[in-house]
Design a protein around this motif. Structure first.
Motif, PDB file in Angstrom:
ATOM      1  N   GLN A  10       0.827  -1.293  -0.032  1.00  0.00           N
ATOM      2  CA  GLN A  10       0.086   0.177   0.184  1.00  0.00           C
ATOM      3  C   GLN A  10       0.714   1.129  -0.034  1.00  0.00           C
ATOM      4  N   ARG A  14       0.999   4.127  -3.171  1.00  0.00           N
ATOM      5  CA  ARG A  14       0.743   5.738  -2.910  1.00  0.00           C
ATOM      6  C   ARG A  14       2.099   6.153  -3.246  1.00  0.00           C
ATOM      7  N   HIS A 104      -9.494   1.844  -0.739  1.00  0.00           N
ATOM      8  CA  HIS A 104      -8.265   2.811  -0.723  1.00  0.00           C
ATOM      9  C   HIS A 104      -7.963   3.695  -2.005  1.00  0.00           C
ATOM     10  N   GLU A 106      -9.380   6.381  -3.121  1.00  0.00           N
ATOM     11  CA  GLU A 106      -9.334   7.886  -2.720  1.00  0.00           C
ATOM     12  C   GLU A 106      -7.779   8.150  -2.251  1.00  0.00           C
ATOM     13  N   SER A 107      -7.419   7.269  -1.391  1.00  0.00           N
ATOM     14  CA  SER A 107      -5.822   7.616  -1.002  1.00  0.00           C
ATOM     15  C   SER A 107      -4.876   7.458  -1.874  1.00  0.00           C
ATOM     16  N   TYR A 108      -5.165   6.627  -3.072  1.00  0.00           N
ATOM     17  CA  TYR A 108      -4.140   6.681  -4.163  1.00  0.00           C
ATOM     18  C   TYR A 108      -4.342   7.726  -4.852  1.00  0.00           C
ATOM     19  N   ASN A 110      -5.204  10.739  -4.029  1.00  0.00           N
ATOM     20  CA  ASN A 110      -5.072  11.949  -3.068  1.00  0.00           C
ATOM     21  C   ASN A 110      -3.288  11.944  -3.187  1.00  0.00           C
ATOM     22  N   SER A 111      -2.848  10.953  -3.116  1.00  0.00           N
ATOM     23  CA  SER A 111      -1.262  10.758  -3.378  1.00  0.00           C
ATOM     24  C   SER A 111      -0.757  11.358  -4.598  1.00  0.00           C
ATOM     25  N   GLN A 173     -13.744  15.345  -7.542  1.00  0.00           N
ATOM     26  CA  GLN A 173     -13.884  15.195  -5.950  1.00  0.00           C
ATOM     27  C   GLN A 173     -14.583  16.352  -5.559  1.00  0.00           C
ATOM     28  N   ASP A 179     -16.904  11.402   0.311  1.00  0.00           N
ATOM     29  CA  ASP A 179     -16.671  11.535   1.799  1.00  0.00           C
ATOM     30  C   ASP A 179     -17.537  12.540   2.366  1.00  0.00           C
ATOM     31  N   LYS A 400      -6.693  -4.820   7.305  1.00  0.00           N
ATOM     32  CA  LYS A 400      -6.400  -3.471   7.879  1.00  0.00           C
ATOM     33  C   LYS A 400      -5.683  -3.484   9.041  1.00  0.00           C
TER      34      LYS A 400
END
Length: 400
Positions: A10, A14, A104, A106-108, A110-111, A173, A179, A400
């Motif tokens: 993970q 990212r 995950h 959104e985290s990718y 956002n990175s 977004q 979110d 997790k």
């Protein structure tokens, strides 16, 4: 708590996302880390089986294999190996696919946006440096485009499409939030959107403008409750947005330059669009002479002089036609074209709305550059196809 191999994967995903707007030197170490950590996954064989039996993953691997097979009739082995090296990332698509987790996504994203935002800040500084060189110290420059490229690490050919995808994702977004609304996050996204958008507007790459226009049109449809409402939005908003963008001097210069290239083509083809046309017609002639299997993975540049029309003999030669479709047709013929078509179809079949929008955009701009052959744009395309695919063939339990 995530297992070490899972946590490393993970982190690697990212990191790959973050460094996509940088040079590939920053990306490859994390791709290697992703590969190594995959070997140590507890369910490694199950994950491997999912890859080798997935038509989606196979489509990407076949694109590499097609170019590997094309080495069999390549005479310029050195050029062939260089070109083949560009397609090696396609072999590792399956690892991106099994490593990426739906929750995950959104985290990718956002990175990726964070890395692009940093590059955007550097690009804006470079822009100011070019305006006031006697006041500001030199920034991080790529040295491309005779030293006047504002992008810090890449040429405009690759940087502007990456910017366009980033602007689309941030705007998405804002328009389609996934979110809970938080004012600080909303304001931060507005700031990032403005920074990336202004960077796109001062970028010298016209392909980025075109890609964003396509992505923006797709977003209007994505954010609408019906296709009809989406079309109405497009008819009302897109012309107004284009008109406003045209008022910006940097945008106007690039558009007028493109129009001028077309107007003077019959008198002077030595222009960005003119040369692309010339390269493409020569690549087409190469395909016509070798319709089934092309000239070979590495023989485009070697064979190119044999197909140059006499009236264009004084123009520069090229190692690719700046057109992904003619590139494949010329080097691998209908055999390669079928493999690439299968890849595009599978991306549309397995992708969500974001993947399909990016796919459509890439399909259009690939008429003007070999974007599935260029390093950063290839990795960008693969990465977002992997994380935005719909999990139809498997769904590993999240740890997790």
């Amino acid at each position: 708590m995530a297992r070490p191999a899972e946590a490393i994967q993970q982190f690697s995903l990212r990191s790959v996302a973050f460094f996509l707007p940088f040079t590939m030197t920053f990306v490859y170490p994390f791709c290697l880390l992703l590969l190594i950590s995959e070997i140590f996954q507890k369910d490694f064989f199950l994950r491997l089986k999912s890859q080798v039996t997935s038509p989606f993953v196979i489509a990407f691997v076949l694109f590499f294999i097609a170019h590997l097979i094309g080495m069999a009739w390549t005479l310029d082995v050195e050029a062939g190996l260089d070109s083949l090296g560009r397609f090696i990332p396609y072999l590792f698509f399956g690892i991106f696919w099994v490593a990426a987790k739906y929750e995950h996504q959104e985290s990718y994203v956002n990175s990726f946006i964070a890395g692009l935002f940093l590059c955007s800040i550097l690009a804006h500084y470079n822009y100011l440096y070019f305006l006031f060189p006697e006041i500001l110290p030199e920034g991080i420059l790529s040295g491309k485009r005779n030293g006047i490229e504002t992008a810090p690490f890449l040429s405009h050919v690759m940087y502007s499409p990456i910017l366009a995808v980033g602007v689309y994702l941030v705007l998405r977004q804002l328009l389609i939030p996934t979110d809970i609304f938080k004012l600080k996050i909303f304001v931060m996204r507005i700031i990032i959107f403005l920074a990336l958008m202004s960077n796109l507007l001062i970028s010298t790459g016209r392909a980025g403008f075109l890609l964003f226009l396509i992505l923006f049109i797709c977003l209007m449809i994505e954010s609408s409750k019906s296709l009809g409402r989406g079309v109405i939005k497009i008819l009302l908003i897109v012309p107004a947005a284009c008109f406003l963008a045209y008022q910006i001097p940097d945008v106007q210069v690039r558009i007028l330059a493109g129009v001028n290239d077309i107007l003077i083509f019959d008198k002077d083809v030595y222009s960005s669009l003119g040369l692309r046309y010339v390269f493409s017609i020569h690549a087409y002639e190469m395909f016509v002479a070798n319709p089934f299997f092309g000239v070979g993975t590495g023989d485009f540049m070697r064979e190119y002089p044999n197909y140059v029309i006499s009236s264009y003999a004084n123009l520069p030669y090229t190692n690719n036609p700046h057109n992904q479709y003619f590139m494949v047709l010329a080097t691998l013929g209908l055999f390669g074209a079928i493999v690439m078509l299968n890849l595009l179809i599978k991306c549309f079949q397995y992708g969500d709305h974001r993947a399909r929008s990016i796919l459509i955009g890439f399909m259009v701009i690939s008429f003007f550059e070999s974007y599935l052959w260029r390093s950063n744009t290839t990795m960008l395309f693969m990465f977002f196809m992997a994380i935005f695919c719909q999990r139809r063939s498997f769904l590993f339990a999240s740890i997790k």
